[in-house]
Design an enzyme around this catalytic site. Structure first.
Site, PDB file in Angstrom:
ATOM      1  N   TYR A  81     -16.645   4.943 -14.272  1.00 24.65           N
ATOM      2  CA  TYR A  81     -16.837   5.226 -12.931  1.00 24.65           C
ATOM      3  C   TYR A  81     -18.052   6.284 -12.778  1.00 24.65           C
ATOM      4  O   TYR A  81     -18.685   6.537 -13.735  1.00 24.65           O
ATOM      5  CB  TYR A  81     -15.483   5.672 -12.352  1.00 24.65           C
ATOM      6  CG  TYR A  81     -14.165   4.675 -12.222  1.00 24.65           C
ATOM      7  CD1 TYR A  81     -14.409   3.687 -11.481  1.00 24.65           C
ATOM      8  CD2 TYR A  81     -13.007   5.021 -13.129  1.00 24.65           C
ATOM      9  CE1 TYR A  81     -13.703   2.406 -11.460  1.00 24.65           C
ATOM     10  CE2 TYR A  81     -12.183   3.852 -12.970  1.00 24.65           C
ATOM     11  CZ  TYR A  81     -12.298   2.684 -12.425  1.00 24.65           C
ATOM     12  OH  TYR A  81     -11.520   1.729 -12.343  1.00 24.65           O
ATOM     13  N   ARG A 125     -10.287  13.648 -17.420  1.00 22.64           N
ATOM     14  CA  ARG A 125     -10.098  12.376 -18.180  1.00 22.64           C
ATOM     15  C   ARG A 125     -11.545  11.896 -18.474  1.00 22.64           C
ATOM     16  O   ARG A 125     -12.228  11.672 -17.865  1.00 22.64           O
ATOM     17  CB  ARG A 125      -9.192  11.373 -17.714  1.00 22.64           C
ATOM     18  CG  ARG A 125      -9.312  10.056 -18.414  1.00 22.64           C
ATOM     19  CD  ARG A 125      -8.536   9.223 -17.727  1.00 22.64           C
ATOM     20  NE  ARG A 125      -6.895   8.804 -18.123  1.00 22.64           N
ATOM     21  CZ  ARG A 125      -6.455   7.774 -18.668  1.00 22.64           C
ATOM     22  NH1 ARG A 125      -7.073   6.466 -18.344  1.00 22.64           N
ATOM     23  NH2 ARG A 125      -5.398   7.718 -19.100  1.00 22.64           N
ATOM     24  N   GLY A 144       0.797   4.680 -20.299  1.00 22.02           N
ATOM     25  CA  GLY A 144       0.378   4.258 -18.961  1.00 22.02           C
ATOM     26  C   GLY A 144       1.199   3.036 -18.630  1.00 22.02           C
ATOM     27  O   GLY A 144       2.245   3.118 -17.878  1.00 22.02           O
ATOM     28  N   ARG A 145       0.883   1.740 -19.188  1.00 22.47           N
ATOM     29  CA  ARG A 145       1.685   0.765 -18.710  1.00 22.47           C
ATOM     30  C   ARG A 145       3.275   0.526 -18.895  1.00 22.47           C
ATOM     31  O   ARG A 145       4.114   0.028 -18.553  1.00 22.47           O
ATOM     32  CB  ARG A 145       1.090  -0.463 -19.381  1.00 22.47           C
ATOM     33  CG  ARG A 145      -0.369  -1.054 -18.857  1.00 22.47           C
ATOM     34  CD  ARG A 145      -1.024  -2.134 -19.455  1.00 22.47           C
ATOM     35  NE  ARG A 145      -1.159  -1.954 -20.887  1.00 22.47           N
ATOM     36  CZ  ARG A 145      -2.169  -1.376 -21.414  1.00 22.47           C
ATOM     37  NH1 ARG A 145      -2.820  -0.738 -20.970  1.00 22.47           N
ATOM     38  NH2 ARG A 145      -2.142  -1.328 -22.831  1.00 22.47           N
ATOM     39  N   GLN A 197      -5.262  12.729  -9.611  1.00 23.20           N
ATOM     40  CA  GLN A 197      -6.415  12.499 -10.235  1.00 23.20           C
ATOM     41  C   GLN A 197      -7.661  12.246  -9.287  1.00 23.20           C
ATOM     42  O   GLN A 197      -7.297  11.229  -8.375  1.00 23.20           O
ATOM     43  CB  GLN A 197      -6.113  11.313 -11.120  1.00 23.20           C
ATOM     44  CG  GLN A 197      -7.396  10.881 -12.027  1.00 23.20           C
ATOM     45  CD  GLN A 197      -7.404   9.864 -12.884  1.00 23.20           C
ATOM     46  OE1 GLN A 197      -7.519   8.843 -12.226  1.00 23.20           O
ATOM     47  NE2 GLN A 197      -7.356   9.867 -14.012  1.00 23.20           N
TER      48      GLN A 197
END
Length: 362
Positions: free
Chosen positions: A177, A224, A316-317, A98
């Site tokens: 971002y 993404r 994810g987590r 990524q």
């Protein structure tokens, strides 16, 4: 309808299941943003994912403000990524890099320069730095004559990712971002060809993706996005036309897949009442669509696949604490709880020491 555990073709990548590992910043690199040996084992442990999307990885020193996060702009970084991708491949896995430019989320104490963004704005709250938390700084707008160098940075990082053995790349266009700061109107106040209209605000995203595709090929390029609600202070007043236009442009380019981070009102890390846009995006983006945010169980993931809203789900987590997540989900086995205190710490604790199911059963 396909099962979560059925294979799926993601461009040139043949994924053995639809349990995708989402990008997870872990901060185990060096202060110079070079990958470390401990990262080899971490990624190897998770090779049973249909596809690993690497932690966000900086395209340039300017764009990487997270302490101890890895980059892909130097020869040394490339060499240290090579044993990581080899370990994943040797374990039967697949991994894409990524590519990350943090925009206004950068702090000058990490990079040595003022952060850049679409416009002169700042994020509320505090940045992670090597000296602890510090207030975010006001970014300066990227000038038009700096855009070509930014695109060059994405091209170099893509070439380096492929040289390091990654199977492809994902552009990080989400989470407030740099690319997200150009996309959404509460952060982009430009009056040139990169601001104002939807067509103008998606321009940088399109140019970045096209540059990446020119190196990696469309079948090894993905992105993404985070289309609904606030993300680190970045938001849009009318997200549906913006993100359907973005998705349509990505469909025309022909990228390998689109991943959407879509929190809901009950989200653990970020929540919003803004409706999810995946149903609208699904109408204009015909390639594989991967959904992310707060999916924990196989039933939750299978439901969106059964509904036709998604082709796969990225965890994810849950993957952070369960290196063998596909096997656990398929068996309906208990999940290891995550230790938030070690999420960004250095060392193996809370990184490579989460037990696999076979270890716990022994």
């Amino acid at each position: 309808m396909p099962s979560l555990f059925d294979p799926i073709q993601l461009g040139a990548i043949s994924a053995p299941n639809r349990v995708i590992m989402a990008p997870l910043t872990r901060g185990r690199g060096t202060k110079d943003h070079v990958p470390t040996e401990i990262m080899i084992e971490y990624y190897r442990q998770r090779a049973s994912a249909g596809l690993i999307i690497s932690e966000a990885t900086g395209i340039s020193r300017q764009g990487l403000g997270w302490p101890f996060a890895p980059g892909l702009w130097s020869d040394e970084q490339v060499e240290k990524w090579k044993p990581i991708t080899k370990a994943v491949h040797d374990a039967g896995g697949r991994i894409v890099a990524q590519l990350w430019h943090m925009g206004r989320q950068v702090h000058s104490s990490v990079t040595g320069e003022q952060p850049v963004s679409s416009s002169a704005t700042a994020t509320d709250g505090q940045a992670h730095t090597y000296e602890g938390k510090k207030p975010f700084e006001t970014a300066r707008p990227l000038s038009l004559d700096e855009i070509p160098a930014l695109l060059d940075d994405y091209e170099r990082a893509t070439r380096n990712a492929l040289a390091a053995g990654f199977d492809g790349v994902q552009v990080h266009g989400a989470n407030g971002y740099l690319i997200d700061e150009f996309l959404r109107d509460n952060a982009n106040f430009r009056d040139d060809q990169y601001g104002g209209s939807v067509e103008n605000r998606i321009r940088l995203m399109v140019e970045v993706v096209e540059r990446v595709v020119s190196v990696a090929g469309k079948d090894r390029t993905s992105i993404r996005l985070s289309p609904n609600g606030d993300s680190q202070g970045v938001n849009d007043s009318d997200p549906a036309p913006l993100f359907t236009a973005a998705a349509k442009a990505l469909d025309e380019i022909g990228i390998s897949f689109l991943e959407l981070r879509e929190p809901g009102p009950e989200g653990t890390f970020g929540r919003t009442d803004v409706p999810k846009l995946s149903p609208e995006i699904r109408k204009v983006f015909k390639g594989p669509l991967i959904l992310n945010s707060d999916y924990v169980t196989a039933e939750e993931a299978q439901a969106v696949i059964d509904a036709g809203t998604a082709d796969a789900v990225s965890f994810g987590r849950t993957f952070l604490a369960n290196p063998d997540l596909p096997a656990r989900l398929k068996a309906g086995a208990p999940l290891n709880p995550m230790n938030p205190a070690t999420m960004y710490s250095q060392g193996p604790e809370g990184y490579t020491d989460y037990p696999a199911l076979e270890t716990q059963d022994a």
